[in-house]
Design a protein around this motif. Structure first.
Motif, PDB file in Angstrom:
ATOM      1  N   ALA A 198      -8.240   8.586   3.925  1.00 55.84           N
ATOM      2  CA  ALA A 198      -7.051   7.751   4.141  1.00 55.84           C
ATOM      3  C   ALA A 198      -7.151   6.460   3.326  1.00 55.84           C
ATOM      4  CB  ALA A 198      -6.890   7.443   5.624  1.00 55.84           C
ATOM      5  N   VAL A 199      -8.355   5.865   3.274  1.00 60.36           N
ATOM      6  CA  VAL A 199      -8.553   4.654   2.463  1.00 60.36           C
ATOM      7  C   VAL A 199      -8.282   4.972   0.986  1.00 60.36           C
ATOM      8  CG1 VAL A 199     -10.249   2.974   1.634  1.00 60.36           C
ATOM      9  CG2 VAL A 199     -10.189   3.583   4.059  1.00 60.36           C
ATOM     10  N   LEU A 200      -8.780   6.125   0.540  1.00 59.60           N
ATOM     11  CA  LEU A 200      -8.576   6.509  -0.860  1.00 59.60           C
ATOM     12  C   LEU A 200      -7.089   6.669  -1.166  1.00 59.60           C
ATOM     13  CD1 LEU A 200     -11.512   9.045  -1.345  1.00 59.60           C
ATOM     14  CD2 LEU A 200     -11.299   6.770  -2.335  1.00 59.60           C
ATOM     15  N   SER A 201      -6.333   7.200  -0.214  1.00 61.44           N
ATOM     16  CA  SER A 201      -4.908   7.390  -0.472  1.00 61.44           C
ATOM     17  C   SER A 201      -4.218   6.021  -0.589  1.00 61.44           C
ATOM     18  CB  SER A 201      -4.263   8.256   0.614  1.00 61.44           C
ATOM     19  OG  SER A 201      -4.141   7.518   1.814  1.00 61.44           O
ATOM     20  N   LEU A 202      -4.690   5.038   0.161  1.00 61.58           N
ATOM     21  CA  LEU A 202      -4.121   3.692   0.029  1.00 61.58           C
ATOM     22  C   LEU A 202      -4.500   3.075  -1.315  1.00 61.58           C
ATOM     23  CD1 LEU A 202      -4.781   2.324   3.629  1.00 61.58           C
ATOM     24  CD2 LEU A 202      -2.547   2.785   2.598  1.00 61.58           C
ATOM     25  N   ALA A 203      -5.719   3.368  -1.769  1.00 63.30           N
ATOM     26  CA  ALA A 203      -6.181   2.819  -3.046  1.00 63.30           C
ATOM     27  C   ALA A 203      -5.350   3.353  -4.204  1.00 63.30           C
ATOM     28  CB  ALA A 203      -7.650   3.156  -3.257  1.00 63.30           C
ATOM     29  N   ASP A 204      -4.755   4.525  -4.019  1.00 63.48           N
ATOM     30  CA  ASP A 204      -3.935   5.106  -5.087  1.00 63.48           C
ATOM     31  C   ASP A 204      -2.532   4.501  -5.142  1.00 63.48           C
ATOM     32  OD1 ASP A 204      -5.906   6.722  -6.086  1.00 63.48           O
ATOM     33  OD2 ASP A 204      -5.453   8.385  -4.745  1.00 63.48           O
ATOM     34  N   ARG A 205      -2.201   3.693  -4.156  1.00 62.55           N
ATOM     35  CA  ARG A 205      -0.857   3.084  -4.173  1.00 62.55           C
ATOM     36  C   ARG A 205      -0.861   1.806  -5.004  1.00 62.55           C
ATOM     37  NH1 ARG A 205       1.446   3.227   1.941  1.00 62.55           N
ATOM     38  NH2 ARG A 205       2.439   1.347   1.106  1.00 62.55           N
ATOM     39  N   ASP A 206       0.185   1.607  -5.785  1.00 62.28           N
ATOM     40  CA  ASP A 206       0.218   0.436  -6.658  1.00 62.28           C
ATOM     41  C   ASP A 206       0.518  -0.854  -5.912  1.00 62.28           C
ATOM     42  OD1 ASP A 206      -0.424   1.838  -8.926  1.00 62.28           O
ATOM     43  OD2 ASP A 206       1.661   2.421  -9.298  1.00 62.28           O
ATOM     44  N   ASP A 207       1.060  -0.736  -4.691  1.00 63.28           N
ATOM     45  CA  ASP A 207       1.407  -1.966  -3.965  1.00 63.28           C
ATOM     46  C   ASP A 207       0.249  -2.474  -3.104  1.00 63.28           C
ATOM     47  OD1 ASP A 207       1.552   0.233  -2.300  1.00 63.28           O
ATOM     48  OD2 ASP A 207       3.210  -0.563  -1.101  1.00 63.28           O
ATOM     49  N   CYS A 208      -0.887  -1.777  -3.116  1.00 62.26           N
ATOM     50  CA  CYS A 208      -1.992  -2.158  -2.218  1.00 62.26           C
ATOM     51  C   CYS A 208      -3.214  -2.663  -2.973  1.00 62.26           C
ATOM     52  CB  CYS A 208      -2.439  -0.953  -1.391  1.00 62.26           C
ATOM     53  SG  CYS A 208      -1.234  -0.461  -0.165  1.00 62.26           S
ATOM     54  N   ILE A 209      -3.878  -3.647  -2.397  1.00 58.89           N
ATOM     55  CA  ILE A 209      -5.222  -4.025  -2.837  1.00 58.89           C
ATOM     56  C   ILE A 209      -6.156  -3.692  -1.684  1.00 58.89           C
ATOM     57  CG2 ILE A 209      -6.762  -5.954  -3.389  1.00 58.89           C
ATOM     58  CD1 ILE A 209      -4.469  -7.335  -4.782  1.00 58.89           C
ATOM     59  N   ILE A 210      -7.231  -2.987  -1.993  1.00 57.31           N
ATOM     60  CA  ILE A 210      -8.180  -2.604  -0.951  1.00 57.31           C
ATOM     61  C   ILE A 210      -9.297  -3.647  -0.904  1.00 57.31           C
ATOM     62  CG2 ILE A 210      -9.758  -0.788  -0.150  1.00 57.31           C
ATOM     63  CD1 ILE A 210      -6.885   0.169  -0.313  1.00 57.31           C
ATOM     64  N   ALA A 211      -9.478  -4.264   0.249  1.00 57.12           N
ATOM     65  CA  ALA A 211     -10.575  -5.219   0.427  1.00 57.12           C
ATOM     66  C   ALA A 211     -11.634  -4.523   1.274  1.00 57.12           C
ATOM     67  CB  ALA A 211     -10.068  -6.472   1.131  1.00 57.12           C
ATOM     68  N   THR A 212     -12.786  -4.282   0.672  1.00 59.34           N
ATOM     69  CA  THR A 212     -13.783  -3.467   1.369  1.00 59.34           C
ATOM     70  C   THR A 212     -15.182  -4.044   1.231  1.00 59.34           C
ATOM     71  OG1 THR A 212     -14.830  -1.279   1.421  1.00 59.34           O
ATOM     72  CG2 THR A 212     -13.974  -1.999  -0.698  1.00 59.34           C
ATOM     73  N   TYR A 213     -16.006  -3.771   2.222  1.00 60.63           N
ATOM     74  CA  TYR A 213     -17.428  -4.078   2.096  1.00 60.63           C
ATOM     75  C   TYR A 213     -17.997  -3.173   1.003  1.00 60.63           C
ATOM     76  CZ  TYR A 213     -16.995  -6.486   6.584  1.00 60.63           C
ATOM     77  OH  TYR A 213     -16.633  -7.339   7.576  1.00 60.63           O
ATOM     78  N   GLY A 214     -18.985  -3.692   0.273  1.00 65.36           N
ATOM     79  CA  GLY A 214     -19.496  -3.005  -0.904  1.00 65.36           C
ATOM     80  C   GLY A 214     -20.020  -1.603  -0.652  1.00 65.36           C
ATOM     81  N   ASP A 215     -20.685  -1.427   0.480  1.00 64.73           N
ATOM     82  CA  ASP A 215     -21.280  -0.129   0.784  1.00 64.73           C
ATOM     83  C   ASP A 215     -20.300   1.024   0.732  1.00 64.73           C
ATOM     84  OD1 ASP A 215     -23.703  -1.137   1.207  1.00 64.73           O
ATOM     85  OD2 ASP A 215     -23.980  -0.299   3.211  1.00 64.73           O
TER      86      ASP A 215
END
Ligand code: SF4
Lengths: 360, 338
Positions: free
Chosen positions: A69-86
């Protein structure tokens, strides 16, 4: 120092004698797993004691469905994914976040606060905070949820999959064929939840629960105390991290968790569904809730083919027993999350054990 | 590597992925004996002299950090690559790739610092190049420096000289550069107490060779990938084992605390002003004294030795007398979650 190690040796031998077999201690925390290896403790302790790596690495216990689900959000142009490095190298069904970093919308953050900052700096983007981790990281997520509401920030979205440690420990002990004689409890989490939180486990399952810090000698002390309890058959809650851990824990942090999240049933990799183990934002925060606002669906998915992380996380097998370990699965080409996270059991075994043992 | 693969940040991390990229993509393109050796500096014969030649590009965020900046780094890094090869640095080139919009005052500051570092080492920057790229095509400024040096006649360093019984010396506390950069980038609370070791090891290297000549078997500046990468490479290339003692490795306590907080193994963290020296067993104490007599070598220590072993592994004997292996780090280190 060597004297304390010798004392631990004596207790291990006593416990072994009293149980009449090898003893299995589960370290619940990924940092313990890593520090046990780094300090060479596995090598220093006798064969008669096994340390099992438990479900204490936040990335490792995250369900495959959430990662996709996170990956699908990362593929959207309107989203920036803020994630812990791990998180960025964990493989999903369709690559990983790392393979998408060239899109420029994946930002590694060290704290939830950074996600809030990103939201302010990028008003025309939707910032999705990948909110994972245990009681240690949940309070910080709660803080930014409250701040975002107060400050009227409309472009921060929290995708919460925070987990609670106690329900998972209970679930492990409720499995029929579990091998756990005692728990070495996580230091950081215990600072928040307090050592009393382990009392129900001791009462219901009669297993020692000893909180340890992360210094090698604190780990040795914890093992020594656990073995003493096993030998004397006096399971109890104890802490060898007394300066930081109180019986009641950090009330402020507990309060903000309670006020911000509901504990609901949720999936853990390897452990399946566990009652009231997952934190989701309360209704009053629904405008920040990525699941409600961004239409991400997150359903449980089976692990990727061949990965045995689930078994590893339950203490049912050691990483080298996985057929892929050090063959197709290495830190450069991880098949499962336990090989990705710096706290993962497979990565720790890979990095710190002798190759001989790996090939056995 | 297959056609669809892309370059990942981890390919630049100095670990196994970097290694793979070099061997499967870069080397095949140029294939020649000098390059294939993959030494810090290439050695070429010009008339009667042996010349060492090296190049390196510098990208660092933030540009200014406690203990140095990208200018000083670019000069010292290249000087160090020459020095560990047993050469006396003679001249440097310096090329700039600048992002449109960089303030001239910042550029001036960086150049002044590069000039100062070169002056301290008595070496001139003799040629260079400047390119400006559109905003967004680079991150403020990238610097490339190349350097030539004259191989010292007494220097006989190389993997092939290393033998069981040799000792390993590190010239000071490890991990300071990497942890300073990381904590400054992340705004961690100890940032002000930490200082990068960014600096030259040329004085140490030259003195060691001057006094101990062929007893100095090998030298390397443990930059990306840290001490772990340097030691694993020595072990891989020589087929010998290495034993190091955790209690002997000099580490600054604040640096250690920062590494612990982010879950990093200090052995994997970059240094920018340290040298690892492999020296014959008999001369180890003398080598250590020479190091300590130099300005950048005061905290030097003997940390372990080369051993015969059926498997070429680097083993760390820990504080509690346990053993664990040390490997080439992979990709870039990622901070842990809690
Ligand atoms: S070795 Fe790899 S595939 Fe096997 S359990 Fe660990 S992470 Fe999963």
């Amino acid at each position: 120092m060597l004297e304390r190690i010798n004392r631990a040796y004596i207790q291990i031998a006593r416990a072994q004698k009293s149980l009449g077999r090898k003893i299995n201690i589960m370290e619940v925390c990924g940092t313990h797993t890593v520090n046990v290896f780094r300090a060479g403790l596995r090598d220093a302790f006798p064969e008669g004691m096994r340390l099992l790596s438990g479900p204490g690495c936040p990335v490792c216990i995250t369900d495959q469905g959430y990662i996709d689900a996170v990956l699908s959000l990362a593929d959207r142009d309107d989203c920036i994914i803020a994630t812990y490095g791990d998180m960025i190298r964990v493989p999903g069904r369709n690559g990983s976040l790392e393979q998408r970093t060239n899109r420029g919308n994946i930002k590694i953050v060290l704290s939830a606060e950074d996600a809030l900052k990103l939201a302010k700096q990028n008003p025309d983007k939707k910032i999705v905070f990948v909110a994972i981790g245990f009681e240690t990281t949940a309070p910080a997520t709660a803080v930014i949820a409250n701040e975002a509401i107060e400050q009227g920030i409309k472009n921060l979205f929290i995708f919460s999959n925070h987990k609670l440690v106690i329900p998972a420990m209970k679930a492990l002990l409720s499995e029929k064929n579990h091998k756990i004689d005692a728990f070495m409890c996580p230091g950081h989490v215990s600072v928040i939840i307090g050592s009393d939180a382990y009392k129900p486990i001791v009462e219901q399952f009669k297993r020692p629960c000893v909180v340890a810090g992360f210094e090698p000698m604190q780990i040795v002390e914890a093992i020594s105390e656990i073995c003493r309890q096993l030998a004397d058959n006096t399971p109890a809650v104890d802490s060898v991290y007394p300066a930081a851990v109180t019986a009641a824990g950090n009330k402020t942090a507990q309060k903000i968790i309670e006020e911000t999240f509901d504990a609901v049933d949720g999936c853990w990799r390897g452990l399946g569904n566990i009652d009231k183990s997952t934190l989701k934002l309360k209704g009053k925060f629904s405008e920040l809730d990525a699941e409600k606002q961004l239409g991400v669906k997150f359903i449980h998915e089976e692990d990727l083919t061949g990965c045995q992380c689930g078994q590893v996380l339950c203490g049912l097998m050691d990483p080298p027993d996985c057929g892929l370990f050090a063959k197709s699965c290495t830190p450069d080409t991880p098949v499962g999350p336990c090989m990705v996270s710096s706290e993962g059991a497979c990565a720790a075994w890979f990095k710190y054990t002798r190759r001989k043992r790996r090939n056995q | 590597m297959t056609a669809g693969d892309k370059i990942l940040l981890a390919h630049g991390g100095g670990g196994r992925l970097t290694d793979e990229l070099i061997h499967s993509v870069i080397l095949p393109a140029f294939e020649n004996q000098t390059l294939n050796k993959l030494t810090d500096s290439a050695e070429i014969r010009l008339g009667k002299d042996n010349i060492c030649f090296t190049t390196d590009s510098y990208v660092v965020k933030p540009l200014f950090f406690n203990g140095g900046d990208i200018g000083k780094l670019a000069v010292c890094g290249t000087i160090n690559d020459l020095a560990v090869a047993g050469a006396k640095p003679v001249a440097l080139s310096l090329s700039l790739i600048i992002e449109e919009g960089l303030e001239i005052s910042i550029l001036k500051k960086i150049l002044a610092s590069a000039a100062q570092a070169a002056k301290e080492e008595n070496i001139s920057i003799v040629c260079g190049d400047t390119k400006v790229v559109e905003a967004g095509s680079a991150d403020k400024i990238f610097i490339n420096t190349s350097g030539v040096g004259l191989k010292l006649s007494k220097a006989e360093v190389g993997f092939e000289k290393i033998a069981a019984g040799d000792k390993i010396i590190v010239s000071g506390t490890i991990g300071d550069h990497g942890m300073t950069i990381m904590s400054q980038r992340e705004g961690m609370k100890f940032e002000s107490e930490m200082k990068s070791d960014c600096g030259s090891v040329a004085q140490i290297c030259a003195k060691e060779i001057e006094v101990l000549d062929s007893d100095i078997k090998f030298m390397r500046d443990p930059t990306r990938g840290g001490l772990a990468a340097t030691l694993s490479e020595i072990s891989d290339q020589t087929d010998l084992g290495i034993e190091i003692q955790e209690t002997q490795i000099p580490v600054n306590p604040t640096t250690q605390a920062a590494a612990d907080m982010l879950g990093f193994d200090i052995l994997n963290i970059a240094n920018e002003g340290k040298v690892v020296i492999v020296v014959s067993g008999q001369k180890a104490d003398e080598c250590l004294e020479i190091c300590k007599s130099c300005q950048n070598g005061k905290d030097a220590a003997i940390i372990g030795q080369i051993v015969k072993s059926s498997e070429p592994l680097v083993e760390l004997i820990t504080m509690i007398k346990g053993r664990r292996i040390v490997q080439m780090p992979y990709g870039r280190e990622l901070p842990r979650i809690c």
